[in-house]
Write an enzyme that holds these catalytic residues in place. Structure first.
Site, PDB file in Angstrom:
ATOM      1  N   GLY A 132     -15.953   1.499 -15.617  1.00  0.00           N
ATOM      2  CA  GLY A 132     -14.753   1.000 -15.484  1.00  0.00           C
ATOM      3  C   GLY A 132     -14.477   0.008 -14.337  1.00  0.00           C
ATOM      4  N   THR A 133     -15.361  -0.907 -14.232  1.00  0.00           N
ATOM      5  CA  THR A 133     -15.209  -2.009 -13.233  1.00  0.00           C
ATOM      6  C   THR A 133     -15.709  -3.480 -14.083  1.00  0.00           C
ATOM      7  OG1 THR A 133     -16.117  -2.898 -11.214  1.00  0.00           O
ATOM      8  CG2 THR A 133     -17.803  -1.425 -12.278  1.00  0.00           C
ATOM      9  N   SER A 134     -14.979  -4.431 -13.569  1.00  0.00           N
ATOM     10  CA  SER A 134     -15.147  -5.809 -14.058  1.00  0.00           C
ATOM     11  C   SER A 134     -16.481  -6.424 -13.393  1.00  0.00           C
ATOM     12  CB  SER A 134     -14.072  -6.703 -13.874  1.00  0.00           C
ATOM     13  OG  SER A 134     -13.691  -6.800 -12.348  1.00  0.00           O
ATOM     14  N   ASP A 178      -8.015   5.534  -4.787  1.00  0.00           N
ATOM     15  CA  ASP A 178      -6.952   6.584  -5.127  1.00  0.00           C
ATOM     16  C   ASP A 178      -7.759   8.125  -4.829  1.00  0.00           C
ATOM     17  OD1 ASP A 178      -7.946   5.625  -8.435  1.00  0.00           O
ATOM     18  OD2 ASP A 178      -8.763   7.475  -7.339  1.00  0.00           O
ATOM     19  N   ASN A 216     -17.714   0.646 -20.084  1.00  0.00           N
ATOM     20  CA  ASN A 216     -16.611   0.030 -19.811  1.00  0.00           C
ATOM     21  C   ASN A 216     -15.777  -0.506 -21.059  1.00  0.00           C
ATOM     22  OD1 ASN A 216     -15.586  -1.346 -17.237  1.00  0.00           O
ATOM     23  ND2 ASN A 216     -15.707  -3.195 -18.291  1.00  0.00           N
ATOM     24  N   TYR A 237       0.832  -1.299  -0.183  1.00  0.00           N
ATOM     25  CA  TYR A 237       0.035   0.074  -0.097  1.00  0.00           C
ATOM     26  C   TYR A 237       0.917   1.440  -0.092  1.00  0.00           C
ATOM     27  CZ  TYR A 237      -4.119  -2.738   0.233  1.00  0.00           C
ATOM     28  OH  TYR A 237      -4.928  -3.743  -0.251  1.00  0.00           O
ATOM     29  N   HIS A 263     -14.488   1.168  -0.379  1.00  0.00           N
ATOM     30  CA  HIS A 263     -13.504   0.456  -0.272  1.00  0.00           C
ATOM     31  C   HIS A 263     -12.406   1.028   0.436  1.00  0.00           C
ATOM     32  CE1 HIS A 263     -14.796  -2.682  -3.420  1.00  0.00           C
ATOM     33  NE2 HIS A 263     -15.598  -2.806  -2.247  1.00  0.00           N
ATOM     34  N   GLN A 281     -15.113   2.142  -6.098  1.00  0.00           N
ATOM     35  CA  GLN A 281     -14.345   1.094  -5.270  1.00  0.00           C
ATOM     36  C   GLN A 281     -12.945   1.538  -5.228  1.00  0.00           C
ATOM     37  OE1 GLN A 281     -15.962  -2.810  -7.175  1.00  0.00           O
ATOM     38  NE2 GLN A 281     -16.363  -1.270  -8.856  1.00  0.00           N
ATOM     39  N   CYS A 314      -6.009   3.555  12.933  1.00  0.00           N
ATOM     40  CA  CYS A 314      -5.288   3.126  14.273  1.00  0.00           C
ATOM     41  C   CYS A 314      -6.075   1.854  14.787  1.00  0.00           C
ATOM     42  CB  CYS A 314      -5.212   4.186  15.146  1.00  0.00           C
ATOM     43  SG  CYS A 314      -4.520   3.476  16.650  1.00  0.00           S
TER      44      CYS A 314
HETATM   45  C1  BV8 Z   1     -18.173  -8.375   1.723  1.00  0.00           C
HETATM   46  C2  BV8 Z   1      -9.578  -2.498  -1.800  1.00  0.00           C
HETATM   47  C3  BV8 Z   1     -19.531  -8.970   3.361  1.00  0.00           C
HETATM   48  C4  BV8 Z   1      -8.298  -3.119  -1.957  1.00  0.00           C
HETATM   49  C5  BV8 Z   1     -10.916  -4.149  -2.698  1.00  0.00           C
HETATM   50  C6  BV8 Z   1     -17.867 -15.794  -3.654  1.00  0.00           C
HETATM   51  C7  BV8 Z   1     -18.592 -15.401  -4.621  1.00  0.00           C
HETATM   52  C8  BV8 Z   1     -19.129 -13.983  -4.449  1.00  0.00           C
HETATM   53  C9  BV8 Z   1     -18.538 -13.270  -3.679  1.00  0.00           C
HETATM   54  C10 BV8 Z   1     -17.756 -13.729  -2.611  1.00  0.00           C
HETATM   55  C11 BV8 Z   1     -17.306 -15.140  -2.827  1.00  0.00           C
HETATM   56  N1  BV8 Z   1     -16.380 -15.093  -1.756  1.00  0.00           N
HETATM   57  C12 BV8 Z   1     -16.391 -13.961  -1.041  1.00  0.00           C
HETATM   58  C13 BV8 Z   1     -16.996 -13.083  -1.587  1.00  0.00           C
HETATM   59  C14 BV8 Z   1     -17.209 -11.669  -1.130  1.00  0.00           C
HETATM   60  C15 BV8 Z   1     -15.914 -10.878  -1.859  1.00  0.00           C
HETATM   61  C16 BV8 Z   1     -15.861 -10.835  -2.996  1.00  0.00           C
HETATM   62  O1  BV8 Z   1     -16.813 -10.261  -3.879  1.00  0.00           O
HETATM   63  N2  BV8 Z   1     -14.867 -11.754  -3.799  1.00  0.00           N
HETATM   64  C17 BV8 Z   1     -14.966 -11.982  -5.189  1.00  0.00           C
HETATM   65  C18 BV8 Z   1     -13.507 -11.488  -5.591  1.00  0.00           C
HETATM   66  C19 BV8 Z   1     -15.399 -13.262  -5.517  1.00  0.00           C
HETATM   67  N3  BV8 Z   1     -16.234  -9.396  -1.357  1.00  0.00           N
HETATM   68  C20 BV8 Z   1     -15.762  -8.824  -0.128  1.00  0.00           C
HETATM   69  O2  BV8 Z   1     -15.152  -9.550   0.589  1.00  0.00           O
HETATM   70  C21 BV8 Z   1     -16.305  -7.526   0.119  1.00  0.00           C
HETATM   71  N4  BV8 Z   1     -16.842  -7.711   1.659  1.00  0.00           N
HETATM   72  O3  BV8 Z   1     -18.557  -9.024   1.045  1.00  0.00           O
HETATM   73  O4  BV8 Z   1     -18.557  -8.142   3.104  1.00  0.00           O
HETATM   74  C22 BV8 Z   1     -20.636  -7.723   3.111  1.00  0.00           C
HETATM   75  C23 BV8 Z   1     -21.266  -7.474   2.138  1.00  0.00           C
HETATM   76  C24 BV8 Z   1     -22.359  -6.590   1.968  1.00  0.00           C
HETATM   77  C25 BV8 Z   1     -22.957  -5.871   3.180  1.00  0.00           C
HETATM   78  C26 BV8 Z   1     -22.147  -6.408   4.430  1.00  0.00           C
HETATM   79  C27 BV8 Z   1     -21.117  -7.361   4.438  1.00  0.00           C
HETATM   80  C28 BV8 Z   1     -15.108  -6.641   0.268  1.00  0.00           C
HETATM   81  C29 BV8 Z   1     -14.539  -6.408  -1.331  1.00  0.00           C
HETATM   82  C30 BV8 Z   1     -13.519  -5.271  -1.090  1.00  0.00           C
HETATM   83  C31 BV8 Z   1     -12.345  -5.678  -1.466  1.00  0.00           C
HETATM   84  N5  BV8 Z   1     -11.464  -4.613  -1.509  1.00  0.00           N
HETATM   85  N6  BV8 Z   1     -10.401  -2.903  -2.979  1.00  0.00           N
HETATM   86  C32 BV8 Z   1      -7.395  -2.695  -2.534  1.00  0.00           C
HETATM   87  O5  BV8 Z   1      -7.588  -1.790  -3.432  1.00  0.00           O
HETATM   88  O6  BV8 Z   1      -6.167  -3.141  -2.514  1.00  0.00           O
HETATM   89  S1  BV8 Z   1     -11.627  -4.767  -4.147  1.00  0.00           S
HETATM   90  C33 BV8 Z   1     -10.792  -4.056  -5.693  1.00  0.00           C
HETATM   91  O7  BV8 Z   1     -11.037  -5.089  -6.570  1.00  0.00           O
HETATM   92  C34 BV8 Z   1     -11.261  -2.945  -6.130  1.00  0.00           C
HETATM   93  O8  BV8 Z   1     -11.532  -1.865  -4.818  1.00  0.00           O
HETATM   94  C35 BV8 Z   1     -12.588  -3.279  -6.909  1.00  0.00           C
HETATM   95  O9  BV8 Z   1     -13.670  -3.217  -6.001  1.00  0.00           O
HETATM   96  C36 BV8 Z   1     -12.533  -4.708  -7.213  1.00  0.00           C
HETATM   97  C37 BV8 Z   1     -12.680  -4.925  -8.572  1.00  0.00           C
HETATM   98  O10 BV8 Z   1     -11.766  -4.098  -9.204  1.00  0.00           O
HETATM   99  P1  BV8 Z   1     -12.492  -3.343 -10.436  1.00  0.00           P
HETATM  100  O11 BV8 Z   1     -12.594  -1.904  -9.912  1.00  0.00           O
HETATM  101  O12 BV8 Z   1     -13.435  -3.705 -11.155  1.00  0.00           O
HETATM  102  O13 BV8 Z   1     -11.123  -3.477 -11.468  1.00  0.00           O
HETATM  103  P2  BV8 Z   1     -10.822  -4.642 -12.302  1.00  0.00           P
HETATM  104  O14 BV8 Z   1      -9.196  -4.579 -12.775  1.00  0.00           O
HETATM  105  O15 BV8 Z   1     -11.300  -5.911 -11.802  1.00  0.00           O
HETATM  106  O16 BV8 Z   1     -11.753  -4.165 -13.778  1.00  0.00           O
HETATM  107  C38 BV8 Z   1     -11.222  -2.957 -14.464  1.00  0.00           C
HETATM  108  C39 BV8 Z   1     -12.349  -2.996 -15.572  1.00  0.00           C
HETATM  109  O17 BV8 Z   1     -12.022  -1.403 -15.991  1.00  0.00           O
HETATM  110  C40 BV8 Z   1     -12.366  -3.980 -16.426  1.00  0.00           C
HETATM  111  O18 BV8 Z   1     -13.643  -4.572 -16.663  1.00  0.00           O
HETATM  112  C41 BV8 Z   1     -11.714  -3.478 -17.568  1.00  0.00           C
HETATM  113  O19 BV8 Z   1     -12.317  -3.729 -18.810  1.00  0.00           O
HETATM  114  C42 BV8 Z   1     -12.077  -1.821 -17.426  1.00  0.00           C
HETATM  115  N7  BV8 Z   1     -11.096  -1.166 -18.153  1.00  0.00           N
HETATM  116  C43 BV8 Z   1      -9.845  -1.088 -18.396  1.00  0.00           C
HETATM  117  N8  BV8 Z   1      -9.238   0.145 -18.801  1.00  0.00           N
HETATM  118  C44 BV8 Z   1     -10.377   1.045 -19.028  1.00  0.00           C
HETATM  119  C45 BV8 Z   1     -11.661   0.323 -18.542  1.00  0.00           C
HETATM  120  N9  BV8 Z   1     -12.789   0.953 -18.659  1.00  0.00           N
HETATM  121  C46 BV8 Z   1     -12.899   2.174 -19.382  1.00  0.00           C
HETATM  122  N10 BV8 Z   1     -11.649   2.723 -19.695  1.00  0.00           N
HETATM  123  C47 BV8 Z   1     -10.580   2.089 -19.748  1.00  0.00           C
HETATM  124  N11 BV8 Z   1      -9.487   2.959 -20.195  1.00  0.00           N
END
Ligand code: BV8
Length: 225
Positions: free
Chosen positions: A171-173, A90, A194, A52, A105, A87, A113
């Site tokens: 811009g989210t997957s 930054d 997207n 980080y 997030h 999400q 702390c």
């Molecule tokens: C929770 C901070 C309970 C960290 C992040 C099994 C099935 C389903 C769900 C789960 C499961 N097992 C566990 C879960 C829950 C889990 C989850 O969803 N896991 C997934 C991976 C299976 N989720 C959690 O744990 C969450 N908490 O569920 O708690 C709850 C729920 C509700 C209410 C109460 C309690 C917590 C999740 C948060 C994790 N932290 N970020 C850090 O940043 O280091 S997640 C992180 O990845 C990001 O923050 C973001 O949210 C996430 C996805 O990233 P994206 O932003 O979508 O980026 P990505 O690269 O994936 O995609 C980019 C997109 O942009 C692409 O589509 C691309 O085509 C496009 N793109 C690229 N360039 C461009 C563009 N678009 C336009 N223009 C461009 N130029």
């Protein structure tokens, strides 16, 4: 017209911040799924802090892009009828001039702390174990919602989605929950902007493909015409 916009890493991609999935799943050499968890932090706090620290330091080297600026133009027109939910951890929305941004997030520039619970604006490193400005104990973690942790302000987001006329995802997957479910919570029309169709593209009434710096300004111009 009440609008909720959700942004993901794709809106910051053209500013030079790598996304989670476009970088071949590795990020600063790490798999976010392995590093962005409480278990990883408990197991190797130094590794997670350095991950980080590197991303926080990178912020000073990038600028908001035309997509961030287009959302500011939209907010200038709509005021509180626009809510940007991001999400991203930054600060590009804020540096572009957005005033109403909700980071579900967490944020790189906030330190939390684990001893006294206070949060502090933070721009430097945490890996060297600085003392908490409030309680003096060296127990500051990144104020980031990791996998398995509860996102911030879900009730606020859910209410905004239930009341909005339009939900736009940029811009989210669409693979991380609960953000990936927002399209189902939204009352009004839904639109995805997207680079390629997301995992949830077919859940949207309309889905447009292209870079955010082209699609978002064009969409805002269309809306404000
Ligand atoms: C929770 C901070 C309970 C960290 C992040 C099994 C099935 C389903 C769900 C789960 C499961 N097992 C566990 C879960 C829950 C889990 C989850 O969803 N896991 C997934 C991976 C299976 N989720 C959690 O744990 C969450 N908490 O569920 O708690 C709850 C729920 C509700 C209410 C109460 C309690 C917590 C999740 C948060 C994790 N932290 N970020 C850090 O940043 O280091 S997640 C992180 O990845 C990001 O923050 C973001 O949210 C996430 C996805 O990233 P994206 O932003 O979508 O980026 P990505 O690269 O994936 O995609 C980019 C997109 O942009 C692409 O589509 C691309 O085509 C496009 N793109 C690229 N360039 C461009 C563009 N678009 C336009 N223009 C461009 N130029």
């Amino acid at each position: 017209m009440r609008i909720v916009v959700l942004t993901g890493a794709g809106i910051s991609a053209e500013s030079g911040l790598t996304t989670f999935r476009d970088s071949g799943g590795l990020w600063e050499g790490h798999d976010p799924m392995q590093v962005a968890t409480p278990e990883a932090y408990a197991d190797d706090p130094g590794l997670v802090q350095r991950f980080y620290d590197a991303r926080r330091a990178a912020l000073s080297r990038v600028e908001p892009n035309a997509a961030h600026h287009a959302l500011v133009r939209l907010e200038d027109a709509l005021g509180d009828d626009l809510l940007v939910v991001t999400q991203n951890v930054d600060d590009l929305h804020e540096r572009a001039g957005s005033r109403r941004v909700h980071h579900i997030h967490g944020r790189l520039q906030s330190a939390w702390c684990t001893r006294c619970g206070e949060r502090h604006e933070w721009y430097g490193a945490l890996a060297d174990g600085p003392a908490c400005p409030s309680c003096g104990v060296a127990d500051l973690r990144p104020d980031i919602v990791w996998f398995g942790e509860i996102p911030y302000g879900m009730d606020l987001v859910e209410q905004a989605l239930e009341e909005c006329d339009l939900f736009v995802s940029i811009g989210t997957s669409g693979v991380v929950y609960p953000a990936a479910a927002f399209v189902h919570w939204a009352r009004g029309a839904t639109l995805e902007l997207n680079l390629e169709p997301s995992a949830g593209a077919t859940d949207f009434a309309e889905s447009r493909q292209g870079p955010a710096t082209r699609l978002v300004p064009a969409w805002v111009d269309e809306l404000l015409a």
